[in-house]
Scaffold this motif. Structure first.
Motif: not given
Ligand code: NDP
Length: 272
Positions: A5-16, A28-38
């Motif tokens: 995930c990517v942590f930030g505040n704000p985070i909604a804008h993140s392109k990561s 071909g890598q199996h992974l999940a990546y999300e935004r996290r508002l800390a």
């Protein structure tokens, strides 16, 4: 599926998340990546909660890059030099902090723009967090000179003192904007001036013939700095390439495979 995930505040804008999803599909890598508002006062707890949920690693963005230094149990050399962490690895030995921003900038200059740093005169405008993070990766490419110019000269001088001991002696120097001398092959704008559509107070003579001008900021249209540099003959790059390249470095750290970046950069550019 491994989780990041990517942590930030704000985070909604993140392109990561978009960038890492594209890298995962491509490799071909199996992974999940999300935004996290800390929460502003809850970064460490948010990281620990993510680890407890099985998280394998994370990116860290504004305003938590300094706090992440304290949270990490071990730091890479470049993270310690930068004084900031943008990438965390959650290993069996604990939390490892790295900083891939500087490597991202250098990759964008050397590989994407095709401009060697070795033997060149480099001017770095600004001495804040972003500037500090790129000094060591630039020095590792052995420029002829690296001048750090900043509004508050003492901050630039402190960087010179720090990096003189890390291979920069005789190469790195500090000054105020009014005291910049000579012309440079590579001019990097790491000030926050672009955020308020301001031009750092530099003259056109800083750009050597054929110079590369890079603004760490990016957007749908060129920054005031890039417009100025373009009017005086420089080749132009914004900070989108740096963003994608720092993500590629983080992805390689986590997954052991370095993704191709050109298509991802083009796709992001088209969406700006
Ligand atoms: P900081 O707040 O840490 O530092 C700001 C720097 O800009 C300082 O050197 C400050 O000088 C200078 N500054 C601020 N306003 C002006 C002005 N009006 N004129 C001249 N200098 C000014 O910010 P960061 O280092 O974190 O970020 C800088 C820029 O880099 C931002 O635009 C950010 O978006 C971008 N960035 C891009 C990344 C990417 O991946 N593309 C990654 C990280 C950052 P002083 O010391 O005198 O206050």
């Amino acid at each position: 599926m491994d989780r990041y995930c990517v942590f930030g505040n704000p985070i909604a804008h993140s392109k990561s998340p978009d960038i890492h999803a594209a890298f995962a599909a491509q490799t071909g890598q199996h992974l999940a990546y999300e935004r996290r508002l800390a929460p502003l006062d809850g970064f460490a707890d948010a990281v620990r909660a993510f680890i407890a949920e099985g998280g394998k690693g994370a990116n860290v963005t504004v305003p938590f890059k300094l706090e992440a230094v304290k949270l990490a149990q071990a730091l890479t050399v470049r993270a310690r030099a930068a004084g900031a962490v943008n990438t965390l690895v959650f290993s069996e030995d604990g939390i490892i902090g790295d900083n891939t921003d500087g490597a991202g900038l250098v990759a964008d200059i050397v590989q994407n723009a095709g401009v060697a740093i070795t033997g060149k005169r480099v001017l770095l405008l600004g001495a804040g967090g972003a500037a500090r993070g790129v000094v060591l990766p630039i020095l590792e490419h052995r420029p002829a000179q690296l001048v750090i110019a900043n509004r508050t000269v003492a901050t630039a001088e402190a960087l010179v003192e720090q990096f003189a001991a890390l291979g920069g002696a005789g190469v790195v120097a500090a000054c105020g904007f009014a005291d910049i001398e000579g012309a440079y092959d590579i001019v990097v704008n790491a000030t926050a001036a672009s955020l308020s559509a301001e031009l750092p107070p530099i003259g056109p003579s800083v750009f050597a013939p054929g110079a590369l001008a890079l603004d760490m900021m990016y957007g749908a249209s060129p920054t005031v700095f890039l417009q100025f540099a373009g009017q005086h003959g420089a080749r132009l790059r914004d900070g989108l390439g740096m963003l994608v390249e720092q993500a590629a470095e983080a992805f390689a750290l986590w997954r052991g495979v370095h993704p191709q970046t050109a298509d991802v950069l083009n796709t992001l550019r088209a969406k700006l």
